[in-house]
Design a protein around this motif. Structure first.
Motif, short mmCIF file in Angstrom:
data_model
loop_
_atom_site.label_atom_id
_atom_site.label_comp_id
_atom_site.label_asym_id
_atom_site.label_seq_id
_atom_site.Cartn_x
_atom_site.Cartn_y
_atom_site.Cartn_z
N GLY A 48 0.81 -1.21 0.00
CA GLY A 48 0.00 0.00 0.00
C GLY A 48 0.85 1.25 0.00
O GLY A 48 0.46 2.27 0.60
N ASP A 89 -6.15 9.77 0.32
CA ASP A 89 -7.19 8.99 0.98
C ASP A 89 -8.23 9.94 1.57
O ASP A 89 -7.97 10.64 2.54
CB ASP A 89 -6.58 8.13 2.08
N ARG A 144 -15.18 1.53 3.70
CA ARG A 144 -13.87 1.74 3.07
C ARG A 144 -13.44 0.53 2.26
O ARG A 144 -12.79 0.66 1.23
CB ARG A 144 -12.82 2.07 4.13
N TRP A 145 -13.81 -0.68 2.73
CA TRP A 145 -13.46 -1.87 1.95
C TRP A 145 -14.10 -1.80 0.57
O TRP A 145 -13.49 -2.20 -0.43
CB TRP A 145 -13.94 -3.14 2.67
N GLU A 202 -12.14 0.67 -1.55
CA GLU A 202 -10.87 0.07 -1.95
C GLU A 202 -11.08 -0.96 -3.05
O GLU A 202 -10.29 -1.04 -4.00
CB GLU A 202 -10.20 -0.59 -0.74
N VAL A 207 -9.31 -0.80 -6.76
CA VAL A 207 -8.46 -1.88 -7.25
C VAL A 207 -9.04 -2.49 -8.52
O VAL A 207 -8.29 -2.86 -9.44
CB VAL A 207 -8.28 -2.94 -6.15
N GLN A 243 -5.88 -8.99 -4.33
CA GLN A 243 -6.46 -8.00 -3.43
C GLN A 243 -7.97 -7.88 -3.63
O GLN A 243 -8.70 -7.64 -2.66
CB GLN A 243 -5.79 -6.65 -3.65
N TYR A 268 -10.57 -8.11 -0.65
CA TYR A 268 -11.58 -7.09 -0.33
C TYR A 268 -12.98 -7.69 -0.34
O TYR A 268 -13.82 -7.34 0.50
CB TYR A 268 -11.48 -5.93 -1.33
N LEU A 272 -6.24 -1.17 6.75
CA LEU A 272 -6.74 0.18 6.79
C LEU A 272 -6.23 0.89 8.03
O LEU A 272 -6.21 0.31 9.13
CB LEU A 272 -8.27 0.18 6.78
#
Length: 205
Positions: free
Chosen positions: A83, A89, A99-100, A103, A107, A163, A167, A184
């Motif tokens: 990361g 951010d 937030r997941w 993200e 991605v 990833q 996630y 995170l």
């Protein structure tokens, strides 16, 4: 299978895949580090040679151009794993489950872009190989350097795919331990780390 068992099973698979891919990323990053050291060494030799001994390395510019691709691309998957890529951010104050999802979206977009870049860079490599493309000065073949680009991007593609799986797992099981994704960091944690870093520097002084 209960949800807890599914989360545990997916965690084991992700850890195994993450461990295997990490070895490849670490190896490529080590090559990139050696490339930086090599270019620094060659640069010093070139400067000292021209200044003191009145000689220059044959094809210096061509060698530098071809070697630069190593440290420019081989470490990107390693940085993605940690990361470490530079970004802004705006979601640090959000709850982890939200937030997941952000993200995951980022991605997934990166994966789509990297897929296009892999195709384009590999096509560029094939063209350079087929026509015998070379550098201007000492006629170094350019295809080895151009091959490094799709190779490094392919490893990044695998990291991004892993990833995405991580996630998706975190969205499905918010209370599970993050696996194969950067953890995170909350605003409070970041502030505490920055305060500790500043105080540590003051203590050293």
């Amino acid at each position: 299978m209960p949800a807890g068992d599914r989360a545990q099973s997916s965690a084991v698979l992700l850890r195994r895949a993450d461990r295997i891919l990490s070895h490849a990323e670490d190896g490529l990053n080590l090559i990139a580090a050696f490339a930086i050291f090599f270019l620094m060494f060659v640069g010093v030799v070139q400067i000292v040679g021209r200044t003191v001994f009145d000689f220059a390395i044959y094809g210096y510019i061509d060698w530098i151009e071809q070697a630069s691709v190593l440290f420019a691309f081989l470490g990107i998957a390693y940085a993605q794993r940690l990361g470490s890529h530079i970004g802004m951010d705006l979601t640090m104050g959000w709850r982890p489950e939200r937030r997941w999802k952000i993200e995951l979206f980022g991605v997934a977009m990166a994966l789509a872009i990297i897929s296009v870049l892999i195709y384009a860079s590999f096509t560029n490599f094939l063209r350079a190989y087929s026509i015998g493309d070379s550098t201007m000065d000492i006629r170094l073949p350019t295809w080895p350097a151009k091959l490094m680009v799709p190779l490094a991007l392919s490893v990044l593609w695998l990291r991004l795919s892993l990833q995405i799986c991580g996630y998706v797992r975190m969205i499905a099981h918010p209370d599970a331990e993050p696996v194969a994704v950067p953890k995170l960091i909350t605003i409070e944690t970041q502030v505490q780390d920055e305060i500790a870093e500043v105080l540590g520097k003051q203590d050293v002084r």
